[in-house]
Scaffold this active site. Structure first.
Site, PDB file in Angstrom:
ATOM      1  CG  ASP A  64      71.276  -2.655  22.291  1.00 21.73           C
ATOM      2  OD1 ASP A  64      71.907  -1.693  21.835  1.00 21.73           O
ATOM      3  OD2 ASP A  64      71.808  -3.759  22.513  1.00 21.73           O
ATOM      4  CG  HIS A  65      73.817   0.731  23.925  1.00 27.10           C
ATOM      5  ND1 HIS A  65      73.698  -0.539  23.457  1.00 27.10           N
ATOM      6  CD2 HIS A  65      74.874   0.718  24.772  1.00 27.10           C
ATOM      7  CE1 HIS A  65      74.648  -1.305  24.000  1.00 27.10           C
ATOM      8  NE2 HIS A  65      75.365  -0.561  24.807  1.00 27.10           N
ATOM      9  CG  ASP A 119      78.362  -3.896  23.885  1.00 30.70           C
ATOM     10  OD1 ASP A 119      77.808  -2.786  23.992  1.00 30.70           O
ATOM     11  OD2 ASP A 119      78.564  -4.640  24.866  1.00 30.70           O
ATOM     12  NE  ARG A 379      81.916  -2.647  31.692  1.00 34.39           N
ATOM     13  CZ  ARG A 379      81.992  -2.749  30.379  1.00 34.39           C
ATOM     14  NH1 ARG A 379      81.300  -1.933  29.615  1.00 34.39           N
ATOM     15  NH2 ARG A 379      82.783  -3.625  29.818  1.00 34.39           N
ATOM     16  CB  SER A 535      82.847   0.673  27.075  1.00 34.85           C
ATOM     17  OG  SER A 535      82.619   1.016  25.746  1.00 34.85           O
ATOM     18  NE  ARG A 537      81.728   3.715  26.264  1.00 34.41           N
ATOM     19  CZ  ARG A 537      81.238   3.947  27.474  1.00 34.41           C
ATOM     20  NH1 ARG A 537      81.571   5.048  28.129  1.00 34.41           N
ATOM     21  NH2 ARG A 537      80.404   3.110  28.050  1.00 34.41           N
TER      22      ARG A 537
HETATM   23  C1  MIC Z   1      78.822  -0.524  28.134  1.00 38.68           C
HETATM   24  O1  MIC Z   1      78.276  -1.417  28.761  1.00 38.68           O
HETATM   25  O2  MIC Z   1      79.682   0.236  28.619  1.00 38.68           O
HETATM   26  C2  MIC Z   1      78.455  -0.342  26.686  1.00 38.68           C
HETATM   27  C3  MIC Z   1      77.714   0.931  26.579  1.00 38.68           C
HETATM   28  O3  MIC Z   1      77.625  -1.391  26.257  1.00 38.68           O
HETATM   29  C4  MIC Z   1      79.742  -0.336  25.866  1.00 38.68           C
HETATM   30  C5  MIC Z   1      79.566   0.037  24.453  1.00 38.68           C
HETATM   31  C6  MIC Z   1      79.443   1.510  24.246  1.00 38.68           C
HETATM   32  O4  MIC Z   1      80.113   2.292  24.912  1.00 38.68           O
HETATM   33  O5  MIC Z   1      78.696   1.875  23.353  1.00 38.68           O
HETATM   34  C7  MIC Z   1      80.528  -1.634  25.899  1.00 38.68           C
HETATM   35  O6  MIC Z   1      80.459  -2.356  26.854  1.00 38.68           O
HETATM   36  O7  MIC Z   1      81.329  -1.895  24.981  1.00 38.68           O
HETATM   37 FE1  SF4 Z   2      73.833  -2.590  27.309  1.00 36.72          FE
HETATM   38 FE2  SF4 Z   2      76.455  -2.509  27.874  1.00 36.72          FE
HETATM   39 FE3  SF4 Z   2      74.648  -2.512  29.819  1.00 36.72          FE
HETATM   40 FE4  SF4 Z   2      74.994  -4.690  28.406  1.00 36.72          FE
HETATM   41  S1  SF4 Z   2      76.501  -3.705  29.730  1.00 36.72           S
HETATM   42  S2  SF4 Z   2      73.018  -3.786  28.986  1.00 36.72           S
HETATM   43  S3  SF4 Z   2      75.409  -3.862  26.373  1.00 36.72           S
HETATM   44  S4  SF4 Z   2      74.947  -0.905  28.296  1.00 36.72           S
END
Ligand code: MIC
Ligand code: SF4
Length: 641
Positions: A64-65, A119, A379, A535, A537
């Protein structure tokens, strides 16, 4: 003495440790999820553990990313994850099927179960009455192998909802209000448990919006009870059989309490550049806007989209405003297409995107220079949208849709009466984009398909007794993982390639950091409070590991990031006296010695080149010390076999 819902579920899953606030407990994990940006690493780690088949009740791999596919890298990662999933007993949600948290809520979540996901917004599942927690990829890999997941036994906060939301005030406003009161650090070490008569006025997708964005409080997770409304939702998904009632005892004892009067809430917005910088829409006034983005795992359910379509009906997106809409799942998009709401959106001039994270993670739709963008996301960290000087405001779908029409920030309560938006009695259930794994007998014939961008896990180093090196970087409070390891369309395709992605580590703060750290060979980083928020990550730990970072010294850490550092074999250390932060500068030489003894005592001494001595805290559990001594969770897990 009665129990909270959190305690009940944790009690049913505890496999290690005891129920003492603040102590470390290991819990059995029933379900896992991964997404593609963290998934390739998690599956490389799972492969390295040598376990043939997942031991969970249900594990799901989502794509999905990274769906932009600007080059071969993402498509290779999708193929790799699909083949690993098939071989090792994991369900595979194909690209286009939707955002992991939305799809998991619809098709897989089960009340009363535990779920960890690579995630940070995995707590979305709390909307169904699960204990759903965001974790690093390595922790998810271990859980897939049947290992326990470790958390600090949390404090439990009772969030009592009273009353009912006024028309056009949204679940998003509930969580923005909680963020306004508690801040992005307010939930650290806590579970937010929602109770009270107001709960009954919220549908499962609305509850999920609230638990989703509990991640921005820094909370371990958030949870709602599972009641007849949950049953209705699951029945409409054709899954009534997985329902069970889940609720706290009437005499449950909580550590803290908070009351939110739903009827008193008004439309809110989180202003740049932090989700807790919350003001009312009224207070912000008729601010002119350039862009509106609707979607993300926070606000892309069918209910949200129907409200948006209602507001857009018969209107046109204002001149000079770009409106992008990404429905959260194939189920949502398909239902919008069938009931005509999609046509309404298209007619109004919306730019309809595929069901994926998209603009939320900087995958396209970056605003214009200094652009003002309203987003229904969770975010608004500096630079995350892909435009460095953009101003991002986080709002509800109702505020977003009306503002897109007006061209300025608008208060939807001015729309007057609101029709009754109800969830369908039956969702459109079609799991044809979820591939089940191969049978155990067939699994051995499944070939793992690796692309050239998929590089092995970086080398790890066992703890040494002395670290003598320079401070390669000093940063301030509230550093996010988007600072440490930025995402976006350019960098995300490198998630499977630590040597390459590490060239972008901390470049938001200092372009020269990666080259400097590499040249130093080994170094430490100094940071402020709430370091590593955001995140899950693990790249924010693996890239520093690759660049030779041995320890990170801060005023405090965000939960998942501290765990990721230990999992990577990097020491997270905190100043005993936060004022000592001022005594260290970038470029200083420092010495940490007697480390083996220090980690046992929970206290370490740092000596600066000026001879000054600073006390650092390192209250690790015996398990964490063993992980650090092994050089991280991967070698630790392998040694244990
Ligand atoms: C995000 O919203 O920052 C992400 C991308 O979903 C991350 C995961 C990632 O960095 O791959 C998260 O929230 O954990
Ligand atoms: Fe995707 Fe993270 Fe954004 Fe949710 S917050 S839509 S998991 S990138």
């Amino acid at each position: 003495m009665g129990l909270t819902l959190t305690e009940k579920i944790l009690k049913a899953h505890i496999v290690d440790g005891s129920f003492e606030k603040g102590s470390e407990i290991g819990i059995h994990i029933d379900q896992t999820l991964t997404q593609d940006a963290t998934g390739t690493m998690a599956y490389l780690e799972f492969e390295a553990m040598g376990i043939p088949r997942v031991k969970t009740e249900r594990s799901v791999a989502y794509i999905d990313h990274n769906t932009l596919q600007n080059g071969f890298e993402n498509a290779d990662d999708h193929r790799f994850i699909g083949s690993v999933a098939k071989k090792h007993g994991i369900y595979f949600s194909r690209p286009g099927n939707g955002i992991c948290h939305q799809v998991h809520l619809e098709r897989f979540g089960v009340p009363g179960k535990t779920l960890i996901g690579s995630d940070s917004h995995t707590p979305t599942g709390g909307g169904l009455g699960m204990i759903a927690i965001g974790a690093g990829g390595l922790d998810v890999a271990v859980a897939m192998g049947g290992g326990a997941y470790y958390i600090t036994y949390p404090k439990i906060v009772k969030v009592e909802l009273v009353g009912k939301l006024r028309p056009w005030v949204s679940a998003k406003d509930v969580i923005l209000e909680v963020l306004r009161r508690l801040s992005v650090k307010g939930g650290v070490g806590k579970v937010m448990e929602y109770v009270g008569e107001g709960v009954k006025t919220l549908s499962v997708p609305e509850r999920a919006t609230i638990t989703n964005m509990g991640a921005e409080l820094g909370a371990t997770t958030s949870i709602f009870p599972s009641d007849e409304i949950t049953l209705e939702f699951l029945r409409a998904q054709g899954r009534a059989d997985v329902w069970s009632e889940q609720k706290a005892d009437d005499d449950a004892v909580y550590d803290e309490e908070l009351v939110v009067d739903l009827a008193a809430l008004e439309p809110l917005a989180a202003c740049p550049h932090s989700p807790d910088n919350v003001k009312s829409v009224e207070e912000l006034g008729k601010m002119k806007i350039d862009q509106v983005c609707i979607g993300s795992c926070t606000n892309s359910s069918l209910l949200d989209m129907l409200k948006v379509a209602y507001i857009l009906k018969g209107k046109t997106v204002a001149p000079n405003v770009s409106l992008a809409i990404a429905p959260g799942s194939k189920q949502v998009l398909n239902m919008l297409a069938e009931n005509g709401a999609l046509a309404t959106m298209i007619a109004a001039g919306a730019r309809v995107l595929e069901s994926a994270c998209g603009p939320c993670i900087g995958m396209g739709q970056s605003p214009n220079s200094a652009g003002i963008s309203l987003r229904t996301f969770n975010r608004n960290f500096l630079g995350r949208s892909g435009t460095k000087d953009a101003q991002i405001y986080l709002v509800s779908p109702e505020v977003a849709a009306l503002s897109a029409i007006n061209g300025y920030l608008s208060d939807p309560t001015k729309l007057g009466d609101m029709p009754q938006f109800e969830l369908p009695r039956e969702f459109l259930v079609n799991d044809n984009m979820i591939e089940p794994p191969a049978s155990e007998a067939d699994a051995k014939d499944v070939e793992i398909l690796r692309g050239p961008n998929i590089k092995p896990f970086p080398q790890t180093y066992p703890l040494s007794d002395k670290i003598e090196c320079k401070v390669s970087l000093k940063v301030e409070d509230n550093i996010t993982t988007d600072h440490i390891m930025p995402a976006g369309a350019k960098i995300l395709p490198l998630r499977s390639n630590i040597p390459e992605i590490s060239k972008h580590c901390f470049t938001v703060c200092d372009e020269n950091f990666p080259a400097r750290a590499k040249e130093l060979g080994k170094s430490v980083i100094v940071g402020g409070a709430n370091y590593g928020q955001g995140s899950s990550r693990e790249h924010a730990a693996l890239a520093p590991l690759y660049l030779g970072v041995k320890a990170v010294i801060t005023k405090s850490f965000a939960r998942i990031h501290a765990a990721n550092l230990i999992n990577a074999g990097i020491l997270p250390l905190t100043f005993r006296d936060p004022a000592d932060y001022d005594k260290i500068s970038e470029g200083d030489d420092i010495i940490l010695d007697d480390i083996f003894a220090a980690v046992e005592k929970g206290k370490m001494t740092l000596t600066t080149s000026r001879g000054e001595k600073i006390t650092l805290l390192c209250a690790y559990t015996p398990r964490q010390i063993a992980i650090l001594k092994a050089g991280g969770l991967l070698p630790y897990t392998k040694n244990q076999k």
